[in-house]
Enzyme design. Sequence first.
Site, short mmCIF file in Angstrom:
data_model
loop_
_atom_site.label_atom_id
_atom_site.label_comp_id
_atom_site.label_asym_id
_atom_site.label_seq_id
_atom_site.Cartn_x
_atom_site.Cartn_y
_atom_site.Cartn_z
N THR A 22 -17.80 -5.64 9.72
CA THR A 22 -16.56 -5.76 10.46
C THR A 22 -15.84 -7.03 10.01
O THR A 22 -16.46 -8.00 9.57
CB THR A 22 -16.80 -5.81 11.98
OG1 THR A 22 -17.39 -7.06 12.34
CG2 THR A 22 -17.68 -4.66 12.44
N GLY A 23 -14.53 -7.01 10.09
CA GLY A 23 -13.75 -8.16 9.63
C GLY A 23 -13.89 -8.39 8.14
O GLY A 23 -13.90 -9.52 7.67
N ALA A 24 -13.97 -7.30 7.38
CA ALA A 24 -14.21 -7.42 5.94
C ALA A 24 -13.03 -8.01 5.18
O ALA A 24 -13.17 -8.40 4.02
CB ALA A 24 -14.57 -6.05 5.35
N GLY A 73 -11.58 -10.76 6.16
CA GLY A 73 -11.63 -12.20 6.37
C GLY A 73 -12.47 -12.90 5.31
O GLY A 73 -13.11 -12.25 4.47
N GLY A 74 -12.49 -14.22 5.34
CA GLY A 74 -13.19 -14.99 4.31
C GLY A 74 -14.67 -14.70 4.24
O GLY A 74 -15.21 -14.38 3.17
N ILE A 75 -15.36 -14.79 5.37
CA ILE A 75 -16.81 -14.54 5.38
C ILE A 75 -17.09 -13.06 5.17
O ILE A 75 -18.02 -12.69 4.43
CB ILE A 75 -17.43 -15.05 6.70
CG1 ILE A 75 -17.36 -16.58 6.75
CG2 ILE A 75 -18.87 -14.58 6.84
CD1 ILE A 75 -17.81 -17.18 8.06
N GLY A 76 -16.30 -12.19 5.78
CA GLY A 76 -16.51 -10.76 5.62
C GLY A 76 -16.36 -10.30 4.18
O GLY A 76 -17.19 -9.55 3.66
N SER A 128 -21.62 -19.06 15.66
CA SER A 128 -21.00 -20.33 15.29
C SER A 128 -21.86 -21.49 15.76
O SER A 128 -22.62 -21.37 16.74
CB SER A 128 -19.61 -20.43 15.94
OG SER A 128 -19.10 -21.75 15.84
N TYR A 139 -14.24 -20.16 22.85
CA TYR A 139 -14.91 -19.75 21.61
C TYR A 139 -16.39 -20.10 21.69
O TYR A 139 -17.25 -19.29 21.32
CB TYR A 139 -14.25 -20.45 20.43
CG TYR A 139 -14.77 -20.02 19.07
CD1 TYR A 139 -14.49 -18.76 18.57
CD2 TYR A 139 -15.52 -20.90 18.29
CE1 TYR A 139 -14.95 -18.37 17.32
CE2 TYR A 139 -15.98 -20.53 17.04
CZ TYR A 139 -15.70 -19.27 16.56
OH TYR A 139 -16.17 -18.89 15.32
#
Length: 240
Positions: free
Chosen positions: A8-10, A12-15, A135, A148
Amino acid sequence: MKKFALITGASGGIGAATAERLAREGWNLYLHYNRNEDKIIELITNLKKYNIELIPIHADLNTTAGVQILSTSVFQLDAIVYSCGTAPYGLFTDLDDKTMEDMLQLHVKSPLLLIRNLLPKLMRNATSQIVLVSSIWGQTGAACEVMYSTVKGAQIAFIKALSKETARSGTRVNCVAPGAVNTNMLDRFTAEELEELASDIPLGRLAESTEIADAIAFLLSEKSTYITGQVLAINGGWYT
């Protein structure tokens, strides 16, 4: 036999870094995104050289309906990497109800619903893996990022509990807890602020997305078969 992972969130930077890392190892990928279709198209173009299956899935995980769309778009599945999220910055007393509700949905309710829906597919395999991207603030908390910190702490509690429930079924559940990572999530800070932030980290720099991706790949690999219910902190010694 083919292995399939959902990221998920592919976009984004980490994804995206995780997708690249897993693609190199021969994983076939479901690539979830919401707003950044251009980045997903670019990512797929870059990953075609690995001769794997690449399946983009558009779904808004800020809604329960989006979770359902994503859940029903996934078929064969061996691993889940939940890597999407946002981090509003400011005093807790200034946080509006809508932002709080959105944070709870995206970081807590959506991953719980998604994993609940997909666990039967994971458990068809002798072994399977789940990794949540939490996080450092889920471990220790941060002023001006209270919400967060709260939702990321909830993710850590979730993986610790779920791992005990799924261990006998061969499904390992872990999370990574990055510190400051050089992604667009830090775009709100000036160069001077980022330099000051880096100076507070014992290793003296921010993490790169590829370093988080390497840790995720390790938790999905045969090198971590006796690891479950754990939080792998990747923070340069910032919090120990």
